[in-house]
Design a protein around this motif. Sequence first.
Motif, PDB file in Angstrom:
ATOM      1  N   SER A  97       0.848  -1.175   0.137  1.00  0.00           N
ATOM      2  CA  SER A  97       0.191   0.005  -0.029  1.00  0.00           C
ATOM      3  C   SER A  97       0.990   1.282  -0.003  1.00  0.00           C
ATOM      4  N   TRP A  98       0.490   2.023  -0.944  1.00  0.00           N
ATOM      5  CA  TRP A  98       1.373   3.492  -1.071  1.00  0.00           C
ATOM      6  C   TRP A  98       0.464   4.751  -1.390  1.00  0.00           C
ATOM      7  N   LYS A  99       0.794   5.619  -0.567  1.00  0.00           N
ATOM      8  CA  LYS A  99       0.119   7.120  -0.737  1.00  0.00           C
ATOM      9  C   LYS A  99       1.373   7.984  -0.477  1.00  0.00           C
ATOM     10  N   LYS A 100       1.059   8.885  -1.796  1.00  0.00           N
ATOM     11  CA  LYS A 100       1.724  10.153  -2.084  1.00  0.00           C
ATOM     12  C   LYS A 100       0.949  11.240  -1.220  1.00  0.00           C
ATOM     13  N   CYS A 101       2.172  11.613  -0.441  1.00  0.00           N
ATOM     14  CA  CYS A 101       1.576  12.724   0.639  1.00  0.00           C
ATOM     15  C   CYS A 101       1.583  14.195   0.290  1.00  0.00           C
ATOM     16  N   VAL A 102       3.024  14.341  -0.122  1.00  0.00           N
ATOM     17  CA  VAL A 102       3.475  16.105  -0.342  1.00  0.00           C
ATOM     18  C   VAL A 102       4.696  16.176  -0.943  1.00  0.00           C
ATOM     19  N   GLU A 103       4.870  17.096  -1.680  1.00  0.00           N
ATOM     20  CA  GLU A 103       5.963  17.461  -2.365  1.00  0.00           C
ATOM     21  C   GLU A 103       6.543  18.710  -1.835  1.00  0.00           C
ATOM     22  N   PHE A 104       8.021  18.473  -1.450  1.00  0.00           N
ATOM     23  CA  PHE A 104       8.539  19.915  -0.776  1.00  0.00           C
ATOM     24  C   PHE A 104       9.914  19.905  -1.184  1.00  0.00           C
ATOM     25  N   TRP A 105      10.391  21.209  -0.782  1.00  0.00           N
ATOM     26  CA  TRP A 105      11.872  21.717  -1.095  1.00  0.00           C
ATOM     27  C   TRP A 105      12.531  21.768   0.236  1.00  0.00           C
ATOM     28  N   PRO A 106      13.585  20.903   0.481  1.00  0.00           N
ATOM     29  CA  PRO A 106      14.153  21.029   1.419  1.00  0.00           C
ATOM     30  C   PRO A 106      14.937  21.932   1.955  1.00  0.00           C
ATOM     31  N   SER A 107      15.499  22.514   0.904  1.00  0.00           N
ATOM     32  CA  SER A 107      16.576  23.682   1.108  1.00  0.00           C
ATOM     33  C   SER A 107      16.471  24.605  -0.111  1.00  0.00           C
ATOM     34  N   PRO A 108      15.379  25.296  -0.416  1.00  0.00           N
ATOM     35  CA  PRO A 108      15.309  26.243  -1.661  1.00  0.00           C
ATOM     36  C   PRO A 108      15.979  27.464  -1.719  1.00  0.00           C
ATOM     37  N   GLY A 109      16.817  27.807  -0.855  1.00  0.00           N
ATOM     38  CA  GLY A 109      17.660  28.908  -0.747  1.00  0.00           C
ATOM     39  C   GLY A 109      18.947  28.546  -1.748  1.00  0.00           C
ATOM     40  N   PHE A 110      19.246  27.606  -2.017  1.00  0.00           N
ATOM     41  CA  PHE A 110      20.370  27.286  -2.791  1.00  0.00           C
ATOM     42  C   PHE A 110      20.236  25.974  -3.566  1.00  0.00           C
ATOM     43  N   VAL A 111      19.468  24.914  -3.426  1.00  0.00           N
ATOM     44  CA  VAL A 111      19.417  23.686  -4.026  1.00  0.00           C
ATOM     45  C   VAL A 111      17.896  23.630  -4.616  1.00  0.00           C
ATOM     46  N   ASP A 112      17.801  23.172  -6.031  1.00  0.00           N
ATOM     47  CA  ASP A 112      16.737  22.911  -6.635  1.00  0.00           C
ATOM     48  C   ASP A 112      16.054  21.557  -6.367  1.00  0.00           C
ATOM     49  N   GLU A 113      16.552  20.783  -5.249  1.00  0.00           N
ATOM     50  CA  GLU A 113      16.125  19.328  -5.104  1.00  0.00           C
ATOM     51  C   GLU A 113      14.588  19.444  -4.528  1.00  0.00           C
ATOM     52  N   ARG A 114      13.696  18.730  -5.327  1.00  0.00           N
ATOM     53  CA  ARG A 114      12.277  18.788  -4.670  1.00  0.00           C
ATOM     54  C   ARG A 114      12.121  17.264  -4.218  1.00  0.00           C
ATOM     55  N   LEU A 115      11.747  16.928  -3.154  1.00  0.00           N
ATOM     56  CA  LEU A 115      11.193  15.470  -2.545  1.00  0.00           C
ATOM     57  C   LEU A 115       9.780  15.326  -2.537  1.00  0.00           C
ATOM     58  N   THR A 116       9.472  14.182  -2.818  1.00  0.00           N
ATOM     59  CA  THR A 116       8.155  13.646  -2.869  1.00  0.00           C
ATOM     60  C   THR A 116       8.111  12.600  -1.621  1.00  0.00           C
ATOM     61  N   LEU A 117       7.040  12.976  -0.648  1.00  0.00           N
ATOM     62  CA  LEU A 117       7.006  11.849   0.482  1.00  0.00           C
ATOM     63  C   LEU A 117       5.622  11.029   0.042  1.00  0.00           C
ATOM     64  N   TYR A 118       6.177   9.649   0.380  1.00  0.00           N
ATOM     65  CA  TYR A 118       5.097   8.522   0.600  1.00  0.00           C
ATOM     66  C   TYR A 118       5.129   8.158   1.807  1.00  0.00           C
ATOM     67  N   ILE A 119       3.673   7.463   2.063  1.00  0.00           N
ATOM     68  CA  ILE A 119       3.552   6.644   3.309  1.00  0.00           C
ATOM     69  C   ILE A 119       3.340   5.050   2.811  1.00  0.00           C
ATOM     70  N   ALA A 120       4.074   4.191   3.165  1.00  0.00           N
ATOM     71  CA  ALA A 120       4.273   2.875   2.738  1.00  0.00           C
ATOM     72  C   ALA A 120       3.765   1.668   3.871  1.00  0.00           C
TER      73      ALA A 120
END
Length: 181
Positions: free
Chosen positions: A102-125
């Motif tokens: 069972s998987w559920k997508k919860c939220v997408e977030f920017w962990p450190s948007p001041g200098f990194v373009d990384e975006r994380l997607t959080l799942y509950i499994a």
Amino acid sequence: MFEAVLSCRQAYLGKSIEVLDKVVRLPDDRVAHRDVVTYAGGAVCVVALTVDNHVVLVRQYRPAPEMVMLEIPAGRRHGVHERFLTAARRELREETGYIASSWKKCVEFWPSPGFVDERLTLYIAKGLRYGPTEMDSDEFIRPVLMPVTEAIERCRDGRMNDAKTLIGLLWYAAFEGLASS
């Protein structure tokens, strides 16, 4: 509040990141430099829960803070064409050996948007079953099972301080509710 990019040059190219030097025009017409780390493709993180309310964590050394940290499983997508859910399933299996039904997508977030373009997607499994890990050759990770209430308490008192882990566990506590697991 917008900053117009006047020029951009590559300052560094590594195995998994690129550092850009951007020259920007500020809202008041002054010019400034912005260092931006690009982390192409995005990444995923997983709050994986057992039927007896334990969360699957990983213990690993992190070179930037130079310390061993306890975190939720996470990792990059294998290229921009890999689906986020596919990456989440792969990372959970590789790092911990667990496979979830069972998987559920919860939220997408920017962990450190001041200098990194990384975006994380959080799942509950959930609906976990255990199998062999498939870690990358340069990964030295130890899976850890912890009661979810203890993990959340560690977030509250500062013993867990990794941003994605804080967001994942506190998201779960706030929006999924401990009683629903």
